[in-house]
Enzyme design. Structure first.
Site, PDB file in Angstrom:
ATOM      1  CB  CYS A 150      11.584   6.760  13.978  1.00  0.00           C
ATOM      2  SG  CYS A 150      10.122   7.063  12.994  1.00  0.00           S
ATOM      3  CG  HIS A 243      10.287  11.316  15.425  1.00  0.00           C
ATOM      4  ND1 HIS A 243      10.243  12.233  14.402  1.00  0.00           N
ATOM      5  CD2 HIS A 243       9.984  10.111  14.866  1.00  0.00           C
ATOM      6  CE1 HIS A 243       9.946  11.611  13.268  1.00  0.00           C
ATOM      7  NE2 HIS A 243       9.786  10.324  13.519  1.00  0.00           N
TER       8      HIS A 243
HETATM    9  P1  NAP Z   1      12.111   6.819   1.360  1.00  0.00           P
HETATM   10  O1  NAP Z   1      12.901   8.055   1.568  1.00  0.00           O
HETATM   11  O2  NAP Z   1      10.824   6.911   0.651  1.00  0.00           O
HETATM   12  O3  NAP Z   1      13.052   5.732   0.632  1.00  0.00           O
HETATM   13  C1  NAP Z   1      12.546   4.516   0.159  1.00  0.00           C
HETATM   14  C2  NAP Z   1      13.648   3.679  -0.435  1.00  0.00           C
HETATM   15  O4  NAP Z   1      13.103   2.418  -0.859  1.00  0.00           O
HETATM   16  C3  NAP Z   1      14.304   4.277  -1.668  1.00  0.00           C
HETATM   17  O5  NAP Z   1      15.657   3.869  -1.728  1.00  0.00           O
HETATM   18  C4  NAP Z   1      13.540   3.642  -2.816  1.00  0.00           C
HETATM   19  O6  NAP Z   1      14.295   3.534  -4.012  1.00  0.00           O
HETATM   20  C5  NAP Z   1      13.326   2.253  -2.252  1.00  0.00           C
HETATM   21  N1  NAP Z   1      12.156   1.603  -2.881  1.00  0.00           N
HETATM   22  C6  NAP Z   1      10.890   2.091  -2.970  1.00  0.00           C
HETATM   23  N2  NAP Z   1      10.100   1.211  -3.627  1.00  0.00           N
HETATM   24  C7  NAP Z   1      10.881   0.157  -3.956  1.00  0.00           C
HETATM   25  C8  NAP Z   1      10.671  -1.048  -4.675  1.00  0.00           C
HETATM   26  N3  NAP Z   1       9.475  -1.367  -5.160  1.00  0.00           N
HETATM   27  N4  NAP Z   1      11.734  -1.888  -4.841  1.00  0.00           N
HETATM   28  C9  NAP Z   1      12.950  -1.597  -4.336  1.00  0.00           C
HETATM   29  N5  NAP Z   1      13.221  -0.465  -3.655  1.00  0.00           N
HETATM   30  C10 NAP Z   1      12.201   0.408  -3.477  1.00  0.00           C
HETATM   31  O7  NAP Z   1      11.746   6.126   2.780  1.00  0.00           O
HETATM   32  P2  NAP Z   1      12.562   6.129   4.172  1.00  0.00           P
HETATM   33  O8  NAP Z   1      12.091   7.222   5.031  1.00  0.00           O
HETATM   34  O9  NAP Z   1      13.995   5.986   3.878  1.00  0.00           O
HETATM   35  O10 NAP Z   1      11.993   4.800   4.864  1.00  0.00           O
HETATM   36  C11 NAP Z   1      12.435   3.504   4.470  1.00  0.00           C
HETATM   37  C12 NAP Z   1      11.917   2.475   5.469  1.00  0.00           C
HETATM   38  O11 NAP Z   1      12.450   2.774   6.774  1.00  0.00           O
HETATM   39  C13 NAP Z   1      10.401   2.452   5.612  1.00  0.00           C
HETATM   40  O12 NAP Z   1       9.998   1.117   5.869  1.00  0.00           O
HETATM   41  C14 NAP Z   1      10.172   3.308   6.846  1.00  0.00           C
HETATM   42  O13 NAP Z   1       8.975   2.988   7.511  1.00  0.00           O
HETATM   43  C15 NAP Z   1      11.381   2.945   7.702  1.00  0.00           C
HETATM   44  N6  NAP Z   1      11.782   3.947   8.685  1.00  0.00           N
HETATM   45  C16 NAP Z   1      11.920   5.258   8.328  1.00  0.00           C
HETATM   46  C17 NAP Z   1      12.318   6.173   9.320  1.00  0.00           C
HETATM   47  C18 NAP Z   1      12.510   7.653   9.016  1.00  0.00           C
HETATM   48  O14 NAP Z   1      12.743   8.416   9.962  1.00  0.00           O
HETATM   49  N7  NAP Z   1      12.420   8.090   7.760  1.00  0.00           N
HETATM   50  C19 NAP Z   1      12.560   5.756  10.613  1.00  0.00           C
HETATM   51  C20 NAP Z   1      12.418   4.408  10.940  1.00  0.00           C
HETATM   52  C21 NAP Z   1      12.029   3.517   9.961  1.00  0.00           C
HETATM   53  P3  NAP Z   1      14.168   4.603  -5.240  1.00  0.00           P
HETATM   54  O15 NAP Z   1      14.910   5.834  -4.822  1.00  0.00           O
HETATM   55  O16 NAP Z   1      14.848   3.875  -6.355  1.00  0.00           O
HETATM   56  O17 NAP Z   1      12.708   4.838  -5.467  1.00  0.00           O
END
Ligand code: NAP
Length: 350
Positions: A150, A243
């Protein structure tokens, strides 16, 4: 518009997953037909599994979709992945091997030599890497395309017109990153209230390496990284979304501040020519006020898809400095992936 693609979202209950759901609600080409998340959520209707944390209501169309495990088969043609990095590699490869186009946000596969790390305005020609990917991974119909980290997206998008016009020779970037970048529940409130955290695991390395791949030159089906160094220092700050990067840059050719400003402000590319639905009219907006950009005021520019640049000034150490800001869950995540998918559709790859 010829056909409507049915899309699945992996990690659908998370911070980025919810943003996907929101941005896809009225999308002319994509309709959400499948949602997947962890054991915690599986088998539940989305409205029960997901604590909706975006302004406005959860879209009616997804409320009763059952949350599935992130494994094929899923009832969709295209998969958007926002899974945690640790599990993304195996899961995403599994979907691509099963014939799905996987458009990923996760870091796992971004730096693989046969995987496009795409910002459609910057390096759409890198999609040629997909030709090698089919052979190297024995995919029949499936494919994997990634979007950058990001903060990297904000930096690389701002550097792209400078690199094209003047040549970039060195970059020093200091980021101030929003809380939503850490997902939910993210950083403990007692750690970040009245505080700045000068560490985000793996982030500096990602910015330093991904930027060079994105700005690299395509040679056949391989990308030769851009031949300069990036130095990144990152900070978590007490801001919800948006950011920011304070950037210093050394250029190969002399340029006036006006030329720099013009290079940023006039930058458009293939997504604008193709009028892709999620493409902002201006990928980079320049603000001339002395106290802009600011997260609160500028993160939603261009529907969250424009990067705002300001404070363009000569620098005493390198040649120029400026500040760039972008929405981390829109241009930095879900919006980026959706734009990637729109480009794949427009170029006949899906
Ligand atoms: P998050 O809010 O922690 O969400 C994680 C998601 O993954 C939830 O839907 C969770 O489901 C699911 N999950 C976790 N463990 C799992 C498992 N073992 N099996 C299947 N599903 C699972 O994280 P996020 O911020 O959305 O980030 C998600 C990804 O995008 C990461 O790789 C992160 O690096 C990337 N990313 C994030 C951003 C940002 O600004 N946040 C920007 C760019 C990239 P449950 O709700 O069921 O636990």
């Amino acid at each position: 518009m010829s056909r409507k693609y049915r899309v699945g979202i992996l990690g659908a209950t998370g911070t980025v997953g919810q943003r996907f759901v929101q941005l896809l609600e009225k999308h002319p080409q994509f309709e959400v037909s499948a949602l997947a998340a962890s054991d915690r959520s599986r088998g539940k209707p989305y409205e029960e599994a997901c604590a909706w944390r975006l302004p406005g209501e959860m879209p009616e169309s997804v409320r009763r979709l059952e949350v599935r495990p992130p494994e094929p088969p899923l009832d969709c043609d295209v998969v958007f992945s926002s899974l945690p990095g640790e599990m993304a590699r195996e899961t995403e490869e599994g979907f691509a091997r099963a014939g799905y186009a996987v458009i990923s946000n996760s870091s796992a596969l971004r730096m693989d030599a046969d995987v496009p790390l795409l910002i459609p305005e910057v390096n759409h020609e890198h999609l040629a890497q997909l030709d090698g990917q089919k052979a190297s991974r024995s995919f029949e119909r499936g494919m994997i395309v990634t979007n950058p980290n990001c903060s990297t997206i904000v930096l690389a998008l701002a550097l792209a017109p400078l690199h094209a016009r003047f040549g970039v020779e060195a970059v020093v970037a200091t980021t101030l990153q929003a809380l939503s970048g850490a997902g939910y529940p993210g950083v403990a409130s007692l750690d970040i209230t009245d505080n700045v955290l000068p560490y985000i695991g793996g982030e500096e390395e990602k910015i330093e390496s991904e930027t060079l791949k994105i700005l690299g030159r395509l040679d056949g089906a391989r990308v030769e990284p851009a031949p300069f160094k990036v130095s990144a220092q990152v900070h978590r700050v007490n801001v919800t979304d948006g950011h920011m990067a304070a950037v210093r840059v050394k250029l190969a050719r002399r340029a006036s501040p006006e030329e720099l400003r013009e290079a940023f402000a006039s930058f458009t590319s293939l997504p604008q020519e193709l009028r892709l639905h999620t493409a902002p009219a201006r990928p980079i907006l320049v603000r001339d006020e002395r106290d802009r950009p600011q997260p609160k005021l500028d993160r939603d520019a261009g529907g969250g898809m424009s990067v705002t640049v300001g404070r363009i000034m000569p620098d005493n150490v390198l040649d120029y400095r400026f500040v760039a800001l972008g929405h981390n869950t829109v241009r930095g995540a879900a919006g980026a992936a959706i734009l990637n998918a729109e480009l794949l559709a427009a170029t006949g790859r899906i």
